[in-house]
Write a protein that holds these residues in place. Structure first.
Motif, PDB file in Angstrom:
ATOM      1  N   GLY A 151      33.555   1.101   9.127  1.00  0.00           N
ATOM      2  CA  GLY A 151      32.183   0.607   8.525  1.00  0.00           C
ATOM      3  C   GLY A 151      30.997   0.911   9.299  1.00  0.00           C
ATOM      4  N   VAL A 152      31.231   0.511  10.698  1.00  0.00           N
ATOM      5  CA  VAL A 152      30.042   0.790  11.440  1.00  0.00           C
ATOM      6  C   VAL A 152      29.630   2.333  11.440  1.00  0.00           C
ATOM      7  CG1 VAL A 152      29.287   0.937  14.072  1.00  0.00           C
ATOM      8  CG2 VAL A 152      30.454  -1.359  12.934  1.00  0.00           C
ATOM      9  N   LEU A 153      30.629   3.293  11.729  1.00  0.00           N
ATOM     10  CA  LEU A 153      30.424   4.754  11.480  1.00  0.00           C
ATOM     11  C   LEU A 153      29.801   5.172  10.289  1.00  0.00           C
ATOM     12  CD1 LEU A 153      33.536   6.125  13.252  1.00  0.00           C
ATOM     13  CD2 LEU A 153      31.424   5.830  14.135  1.00  0.00           C
ATOM     14  N   PHE A 154      30.011   4.667   9.220  1.00  0.00           N
ATOM     15  CA  PHE A 154      29.521   5.022   8.120  1.00  0.00           C
ATOM     16  C   PHE A 154      28.362   4.460   7.618  1.00  0.00           C
ATOM     17  CE2 PHE A 154      33.621   6.866   6.669  1.00  0.00           C
ATOM     18  CZ  PHE A 154      33.347   7.341   5.361  1.00  0.00           C
ATOM     19  N   GLY A 155      28.142   3.077   8.339  1.00  0.00           N
ATOM     20  CA  GLY A 155      26.805   2.463   8.229  1.00  0.00           C
ATOM     21  C   GLY A 155      25.829   3.071   8.643  1.00  0.00           C
ATOM     22  N   ALA A 156      26.296   3.562  10.012  1.00  0.00           N
ATOM     23  CA  ALA A 156      25.092   4.349  10.701  1.00  0.00           C
ATOM     24  C   ALA A 156      24.770   5.661  10.407  1.00  0.00           C
ATOM     25  CB  ALA A 156      25.494   4.462  12.257  1.00  0.00           C
ATOM     26  N   ALA A 157      25.881   6.473   9.519  1.00  0.00           N
ATOM     27  CA  ALA A 157      25.684   7.890   9.220  1.00  0.00           C
ATOM     28  C   ALA A 157      25.117   8.032   7.658  1.00  0.00           C
ATOM     29  CB  ALA A 157      27.031   8.515   9.359  1.00  0.00           C
ATOM     30  N   PHE A 158      25.462   6.836   6.890  1.00  0.00           N
ATOM     31  CA  PHE A 158      24.847   7.154   5.423  1.00  0.00           C
ATOM     32  C   PHE A 158      24.141   5.753   4.784  1.00  0.00           C
ATOM     33  CE2 PHE A 158      28.951   9.346   5.711  1.00  0.00           C
ATOM     34  CZ  PHE A 158      28.552  10.666   5.634  1.00  0.00           C
ATOM     35  N   PHE A 159      24.351   4.522   5.391  1.00  0.00           N
ATOM     36  CA  PHE A 159      23.803   3.480   5.005  1.00  0.00           C
ATOM     37  C   PHE A 159      22.635   2.781   6.006  1.00  0.00           C
ATOM     38  CE2 PHE A 159      27.800   3.913   2.890  1.00  0.00           C
ATOM     39  CZ  PHE A 159      27.461   3.874   1.583  1.00  0.00           C
ATOM     40  N   SER A 160      22.126   3.456   6.893  1.00  0.00           N
ATOM     41  CA  SER A 160      21.071   2.984   7.582  1.00  0.00           C
ATOM     42  C   SER A 160      19.922   2.574   6.943  1.00  0.00           C
ATOM     43  CB  SER A 160      20.726   3.644   8.823  1.00  0.00           C
ATOM     44  OG  SER A 160      20.450   4.931   8.104  1.00  0.00           O
ATOM     45  N   TRP A 161      19.615   2.917   5.683  1.00  0.00           N
ATOM     46  CA  TRP A 161      18.539   2.624   5.049  1.00  0.00           C
ATOM     47  C   TRP A 161      18.542   1.277   4.372  1.00  0.00           C
ATOM     48  CZ3 TRP A 161      20.015   1.897   0.063  1.00  0.00           C
ATOM     49  CH2 TRP A 161      21.095   2.526  -0.328  1.00  0.00           C
ATOM     50  N   LEU A 162      19.954   0.693   4.060  1.00  0.00           N
ATOM     51  CA  LEU A 162      20.264  -0.357   3.505  1.00  0.00           C
ATOM     52  C   LEU A 162      19.671  -1.828   3.799  1.00  0.00           C
ATOM     53  CD1 LEU A 162      21.788  -0.928   0.859  1.00  0.00           C
ATOM     54  CD2 LEU A 162      23.852  -1.457   2.337  1.00  0.00           C
ATOM     55  N   PRO A 163      18.813  -2.345   3.537  1.00  0.00           N
ATOM     56  CA  PRO A 163      18.463  -3.635   3.859  1.00  0.00           C
ATOM     57  C   PRO A 163      19.664  -4.597   4.268  1.00  0.00           C
ATOM     58  CG  PRO A 163      17.088  -3.210   1.892  1.00  0.00           C
ATOM     59  CD  PRO A 163      18.389  -2.191   2.136  1.00  0.00           C
TER      60      PRO A 163
END
Length: 170
Positions: free
Chosen positions: A48-60
């Motif tokens: 989840g950390v890897l996906f969040g940093a790669a694809f969901f960093s724009w998510l508030p």
């Protein structure tokens, strides 16, 4: 710094919740199962950390917190309706409970990435999480010995998930 400490506290309580879920009724060889579930949970958190940093960093952060709150309440409802605590929350068969726990820790990883914390902090969080899972197992074992006649403490894992949902409101 405050967001990191709050996150560490949240992950510690999540580890306690998983540890108590494991120890309510032990169907499996506990040390092996404890290691497998801790690795499974922390592995999905790491993904989840890897996906969040790669694809969901724009998510508030607000949206991830809201999703985690709803998911914690959903986990409580699912475990309460699906399983009886005297038989344990981890049955022999089925995969839905595993998928829900994996998704829960994946969402926590997304929040970790959306907060903007460094991935190197995962090395610090791993022993804390493992200690919390082990501590939750010991806590449930002590409660089972202390309150043999009562079955109210068997709902402690669900109460911890409710606490996690309330804690996310901070």
């Amino acid at each position: 710094m405050i967001s990191f400490l709050l996150f560490v506290l949240f992950l510690t309580v999540a580890g306690l919740a998983i540890g108590t879920l494991i120890a309510v009724k032990v169907w499996y060889s506990l040390p092996i199962f404890l290691f497998i579930i801790a690795a499974f949970c922390f592995g999905t958190f790491w993904i989840g950390v890897l996906f969040g940093a790669a694809f969901f960093s724009w998510l508030p952060v607000f949206i991830t917190k809201f999703i985690i709150i709803l998911f914690c309440i959903g986990l409580v409802i699912y475990f309460f309706r699906q399983f009886h605590p005297s038989y344990g929350y981890f049955p022999y068969r089925g995969w839905i409970h595993w998928a829900l726990i994996a998704l829960f820790f994946f969402l926590i990883g997304l929040e970790f990435a959306s907060i903007g914390l460094s991935a190197w902090l995962l090395l610090l969080l791993l022993p804390i999480f493992l200690g919390a899972v082990f501590g939750g197992t010991i806590l449930m074992g002590k409660l089972k010995v202390l309150y043999r006649g009562s079955s109210v403490f068997l709902y402690l894992p669900l109460a911890l998930f409710v606490f996690l949902a309330i804690f996310k409101l901070l």
